[in-house]
Design a protein around this motif. Structure first.
Motif, PDB file in Angstrom:
ATOM      1  N   ARG A  36       4.873   0.721 -11.185  1.00  0.00           N
ATOM      2  CA  ARG A  36       5.049   1.660 -10.080  1.00  0.00           C
ATOM      3  C   ARG A  36       4.211   2.887 -10.379  1.00  0.00           C
ATOM      4  O   ARG A  36       4.012   3.258 -11.531  1.00  0.00           O
ATOM      5  N   GLU A  53       9.976   4.399  -2.963  1.00  0.00           N
ATOM      6  CA  GLU A  53      11.209   5.103  -3.295  1.00  0.00           C
ATOM      7  C   GLU A  53      10.938   6.589  -3.420  1.00  0.00           C
ATOM      8  O   GLU A  53       9.972   6.990  -4.057  1.00  0.00           O
ATOM      9  N   LYS A  84       4.389  -2.245  -1.403  1.00  0.00           N
ATOM     10  CA  LYS A  84       5.426  -3.270  -1.348  1.00  0.00           C
ATOM     11  C   LYS A  84       6.807  -2.615  -1.384  1.00  0.00           C
ATOM     12  O   LYS A  84       7.684  -2.974  -0.629  1.00  0.00           O
ATOM     13  N   GLU A  85       6.982  -1.632  -2.283  1.00  0.00           N
ATOM     14  CA  GLU A  85       8.232  -0.885  -2.394  1.00  0.00           C
ATOM     15  C   GLU A  85       7.911   0.600  -2.430  1.00  0.00           C
ATOM     16  O   GLU A  85       6.964   1.014  -3.084  1.00  0.00           O
ATOM     17  N   ASP A 117      12.381   1.667 -12.980  1.00  0.00           N
ATOM     18  CA  ASP A 117      13.414   1.375 -11.996  1.00  0.00           C
ATOM     19  C   ASP A 117      14.045   0.008 -12.227  1.00  0.00           C
ATOM     20  O   ASP A 117      14.985  -0.362 -11.551  1.00  0.00           O
ATOM     21  N   ARG A 118      13.572  -0.729 -13.201  1.00  0.00           N
ATOM     22  CA  ARG A 118      14.090  -2.078 -13.468  1.00  0.00           C
ATOM     23  C   ARG A 118      15.056  -2.114 -14.644  1.00  0.00           C
ATOM     24  O   ARG A 118      15.410  -3.172 -15.111  1.00  0.00           O
ATOM     25  N   SER A 157      15.596   8.403  -6.493  1.00  0.00           N
ATOM     26  CA  SER A 157      15.465   7.473  -7.612  1.00  0.00           C
ATOM     27  C   SER A 157      16.066   8.072  -8.884  1.00  0.00           C
ATOM     28  O   SER A 157      16.828   7.409  -9.588  1.00  0.00           O
ATOM     29  N   ARG A 175       5.150   0.722  -5.393  1.00  0.00           N
ATOM     30  CA  ARG A 175       4.719  -0.489  -6.075  1.00  0.00           C
ATOM     31  C   ARG A 175       3.848  -1.233  -5.071  1.00  0.00           C
ATOM     32  O   ARG A 175       4.199  -1.356  -3.902  1.00  0.00           O
ATOM     33  N   ASP A 226       1.351  -4.589  -3.721  1.00  0.00           N
ATOM     34  CA  ASP A 226       1.190  -6.033  -3.835  1.00  0.00           C
ATOM     35  C   ASP A 226      -0.223  -6.351  -4.304  1.00  0.00           C
ATOM     36  O   ASP A 226      -1.001  -5.452  -4.650  1.00  0.00           O
TER      37      ASP A 226
END
Length: 60
Positions: A5, A30, A27-28, A54-55, A35, A19, A21
């Motif tokens: 990200r 935030e 794609k994402e 974030d994961r 966050s 994030r 693609d």
């Protein structure tokens, strides 16, 4: 592996984590403030790698 990200600031004072693609499109998306506040409220079960904050948890 998911793409890292990145931090963007489309307008001054509006920072976002995005994030992309494989074609470079978002794609994402935030909002940074949201966050970070959600990170403080929850304890993740897994430790994340660099660029994937974030994961999962990050060591401070």
């Amino acid at each position: 592996m998911p793409h890292k990200r990145e931090l963007i600031e489309p307008t001054p004072g509006d920072k976002r984590y995005v994030r992309r693609d494989d074609q470079g499109r978002f794609k994402e998306v935030e909002d940074v403030g949201r966050s970070l506040s959600q990170d403080r409220k929850r304890e993740a079960k897994h430790e994340s790698k660099k660029g994937q904050g974030d994961r999962g948890d990050r060591k401070h």
